[in-house]
Design an enzyme around this catalytic site. Structure first.
Site, PDB file in Angstrom:
ATOM      1  N   CYS A  80      -8.066   3.440  -2.569  1.00  0.00           N
ATOM      2  CA  CYS A  80      -6.525   3.711  -2.021  1.00  0.00           C
ATOM      3  C   CYS A  80      -6.143   2.622  -1.127  1.00  0.00           C
ATOM      4  CB  CYS A  80      -6.777   4.990  -1.059  1.00  0.00           C
ATOM      5  SG  CYS A  80      -5.651   5.475  -0.010  1.00  0.00           S
ATOM      6  N   CYS A 194      -0.257   0.794  -4.186  1.00  0.00           N
ATOM      7  CA  CYS A 194      -0.729   2.025  -4.076  1.00  0.00           C
ATOM      8  C   CYS A 194      -1.245   2.541  -5.379  1.00  0.00           C
ATOM      9  CB  CYS A 194       0.416   2.957  -3.830  1.00  0.00           C
ATOM     10  SG  CYS A 194       0.220   4.917  -3.929  1.00  0.00           S
TER      11      CYS A 194
HETATM   12  N1  DGL Z   1      -3.251   6.283  -3.437  1.00  0.00           N
HETATM   13  C1  DGL Z   1      -2.670   6.011  -2.124  1.00  0.00           C
HETATM   14  C2  DGL Z   1      -2.706   4.328  -1.957  1.00  0.00           C
HETATM   15  O1  DGL Z   1      -3.200   3.619  -2.685  1.00  0.00           O
HETATM   16  C3  DGL Z   1      -1.514   6.695  -1.500  1.00  0.00           C
HETATM   17  C4  DGL Z   1      -1.482   8.024  -1.619  1.00  0.00           C
HETATM   18  C5  DGL Z   1      -0.939   8.864  -0.276  1.00  0.00           C
HETATM   19  O2  DGL Z   1       0.020   8.344   0.212  1.00  0.00           O
HETATM   20  O3  DGL Z   1      -1.755   9.564  -0.217  1.00  0.00           O
HETATM   21  O4  DGL Z   1      -2.103   4.053  -0.965  1.00  0.00           O
END
Ligand code: DGL
Length: 270
Positions: A80, A194
């Protein structure tokens, strides 16, 4: 053996708010097909992109601490960008295992862009991070870096993995949010900063008004994980993956088919 262990093999732990980390897991499985996997989703905390730095700096290390205690992984990957750019140092000092982070692929983008105009799509929290400023200063100081927060893409990716059609407006708005900025007409490379966004690469490519490269760091992260675990010879654990959520286990039902493609068939709550 506790219920959480996969045989007697310490697993690789992946952590995200939802399905985004699958874009990192996908590349890791290509290199380490036998590795035992625990995939943790903090659905109770989604979206991280709308949380404050202080909130995440408290929440993420605490959750990872509980996960490490329960699953005894050999290595943890924060799959993430939002959590990594804000909490990586906190998590590393809280855990006694190697922690791999996921940060925007600015260096790679800078190497492959021909026009020198690079786009960056992330969550609201990621695009404002000093960590991103530092990567930009270190690796793209001679480039134009256009940033755009596209929080709706997180939900579009979640919908896709439930087998629904992702919202085309969210995809178009993400692209136009970059293109309409100064220099956007020359942008040839877009960083998907993301982990949810690479799950929409086909849709983004199709919505772009001209060919552009959509890149992310998943392959490099997979190589890093493989390097850090090179001593280990895993017996085949490819079909024994565990999914664990901080949210309601019943909400996971629509995602089960998608997780099955990653060898994950056991579902638990934290
Ligand atoms: N998958 C997360 C990232 O890489 C973000 C998702 C969220 O906002 O919870 O930033």
């Amino acid at each position: 053996m506790t219920k959480a262990q996969i045989g007697d093999c310490p697993p690789l732990l992946f952590f995200d708010t939802g399905v985004g980390g699958l874009s990192v897991l996908r590349e890791t499985i290509k290199l380490l097909p036998n590795a035992p996997i625990v995939y943790a989703a903090d659905y109770a905390g989604l979206p991280y992109g709308m949380k404050s730095e202080a909130e995440l700096a408290a929440r993420v290390p605490a959750l990872l601490g509980r996960l490490v205690e329960r699953y005894k992984p050999i290595l943890a990957t924060i799959a993430c960008n939002t959590a990594s750019t804000i909490t990586l140092d906190h998590v590393r000092s809280a855990l006694n295992i190697p922690v791999v982070g996921t940060v925007p692929a600015i260096k790679t983008a800078s190497q492959i862009s021909k026009t020198g105009v690079i786009g960056l799509l992330g969550t609201r929290a990621t695009v404002r991070q000093p960590y991103v400023d530092r990567l930009a200063a270190d690796f793209a100081s001679d480039k134009i870096l256009l940033r755009h927060a596209a929080p709706d893409l997180v939900y579009a990716a979640e919908a896709k993995l439930r087998g629904e059609k992702p919202d085309p407006a969210a995809i178009e708005q993400a692209i136009s949010g970059l293109i309409r900025q100064d220099g956007g007409d020359r942008m040839d490379t877009v960083i998907l900063a993301c982990t949810h966004f690479p799950l929409l690469r086909d849709e983004l490519t199709e919505a772009a008004p001209r060919p552009m490269q959509f890149i992310d760091g998943a392959e490099g992260i997979a190589q890093r994980i493989a390097y850090l675990t090179q001593e280990i010879r895993w017996p085949d654990h490819s079909e024994e993956g565990i999914f664990v959520t901080t949210g309601d286990l019943a909400d996971i039902t629509p995602y089960r088919a998608a997780f099955k493609d990653y060898g994950i068939g056991r579902f638990e709550s934290l």
